[in-house]
Design an enzyme around this catalytic site. Sequence first.
Site, mmCIF file in Angstrom:
data_model
loop_
_atom_site.group_PDB
_atom_site.id
_atom_site.type_symbol
_atom_site.label_atom_id
_atom_site.label_comp_id
_atom_site.label_asym_id
_atom_site.label_seq_id
_atom_site.Cartn_x
_atom_site.Cartn_y
_atom_site.Cartn_z
ATOM 1 N N CYS A 260 0.815 -1.227 0.000
ATOM 2 C CA CYS A 260 0.000 0.000 0.000
ATOM 3 C C CYS A 260 0.842 1.269 0.000
ATOM 4 O O CYS A 260 0.626 2.176 -0.815
ATOM 5 C CB CYS A 260 -1.003 -0.024 1.154
ATOM 6 S SG CYS A 260 -0.272 0.091 2.812
ATOM 7 N N HIS A 308 -2.644 1.389 6.853
ATOM 8 C CA HIS A 308 -3.009 1.279 5.433
ATOM 9 C C HIS A 308 -3.165 2.679 4.859
ATOM 10 O O HIS A 308 -3.519 3.628 5.569
ATOM 11 C CB HIS A 308 -4.312 0.489 5.252
ATOM 12 C CG HIS A 308 -4.587 0.129 3.821
ATOM 13 N ND1 HIS A 308 -3.889 -0.868 3.159
ATOM 14 C CD2 HIS A 308 -5.453 0.647 2.909
ATOM 15 C CE1 HIS A 308 -4.328 -0.954 1.918
ATOM 16 N NE2 HIS A 308 -5.279 -0.039 1.737
ATOM 17 N N HIS A 320 -5.634 1.944 -4.480
ATOM 18 C CA HIS A 320 -4.754 1.403 -3.431
ATOM 19 C C HIS A 320 -4.350 -0.028 -3.769
ATOM 20 O O HIS A 320 -4.925 -0.669 -4.647
ATOM 21 C CB HIS A 320 -5.448 1.460 -2.060
ATOM 22 C CG HIS A 320 -6.535 0.430 -1.872
ATOM 23 N ND1 HIS A 320 -6.767 -0.203 -0.666
ATOM 24 C CD2 HIS A 320 -7.459 -0.078 -2.741
ATOM 25 C CE1 HIS A 320 -7.785 -1.042 -0.782
ATOM 26 N NE2 HIS A 320 -8.220 -0.986 -2.017
#
Length: 350
Positions: A260, A308, A320
Amino acid sequence: MAVCTAVVLCATGLLGGTATAAQRSPDPAPPPDGDARHLDEVRKEIEGLYRTAERATEDYNAAEEQVQLQQKKIVQLARTIDSGQQRLAALKRRAGALASAQYRTGGIPPEARLLLSPDPESFLANADLTRKGQQAVKGVISQLTHLQRDLQGYAQDAGHRWGQLDADRKKKDAARTEINDRIDAAKKLESRLAAKEKERLRKLEDDQALLAQQKWLDSGALKDITGKASEQGKKAISYATSQIGKDYVWGAVGPDTFDCSGLTLRSWQAAGRTIPRTSQEQWRQLPRVALKDMRPGDLIIYFSDASHVGMYVGDGAIVHAPRPGRQVTLTGAGSMPILGVVRPDGDPAR
């Protein structure tokens, strides 16, 4: 970009709302309640395992960054110590030469040499040179003392750096072990499911994400978000969206696979900005903006531990890299718990 994104989002249902019957594929017959509950439990367990793996991935990334930093610092210190030792040797040679010169004068005090000198005028003419020589000796001794102290400090710093490097490597190894353990456990859980159950599991994951996105939209969060992407933001979005379909791999920073924060790092590098490697550091170091002031290109940080990150692309969506077994994709910005928003390319007031 916004129009194109909106088309994609509407097609995938990320903006919420209801698709027409013609657009929607017929739903399979609902499974018995017991099966549904079992699958939802499996989904939650798998999600928990991947969440733990993602936290460990960011720990791994942070430790890897520190390992590289300590290695560079140790190399710099080694070069400084080597240069210092060469300078020390040169100063010692100079000090030796000055000492020899003093020895040749016989070590007689200046007052006695003046009385014994057959040519007092010549002696007085050279007295100033003598004083300068003595000052030079003192200067060399002072430099030697300071340089030896500096070298001692560099050596101690290098020792500390080696200790820190060893600690960071152990953190990295521990994180790697945890990542692999959690991913293996999640894969084993998934491998026990039949093909139809796997398909239903993926749909269940998508439904949960869509439900969370719909709640976020229903809260009215999107109606206040009207910001336009900066020129650098447009470049970052262009890079990020061009990676769609590439596999998530933990610790990866492209060009073929990403995690990520690896995706957001490379996207903003492509736009000419260097940002921190991990989502936690991106949250800690980059300027924060209110959700209502968010604009495309900003980074949304998720979960209370900032483990994240996704890039906002407009129209209520992010791009993402989700997790192992998935690919870089577009999804709803509200599909996960939002911690906050950061802006890589400027003052939060802009």
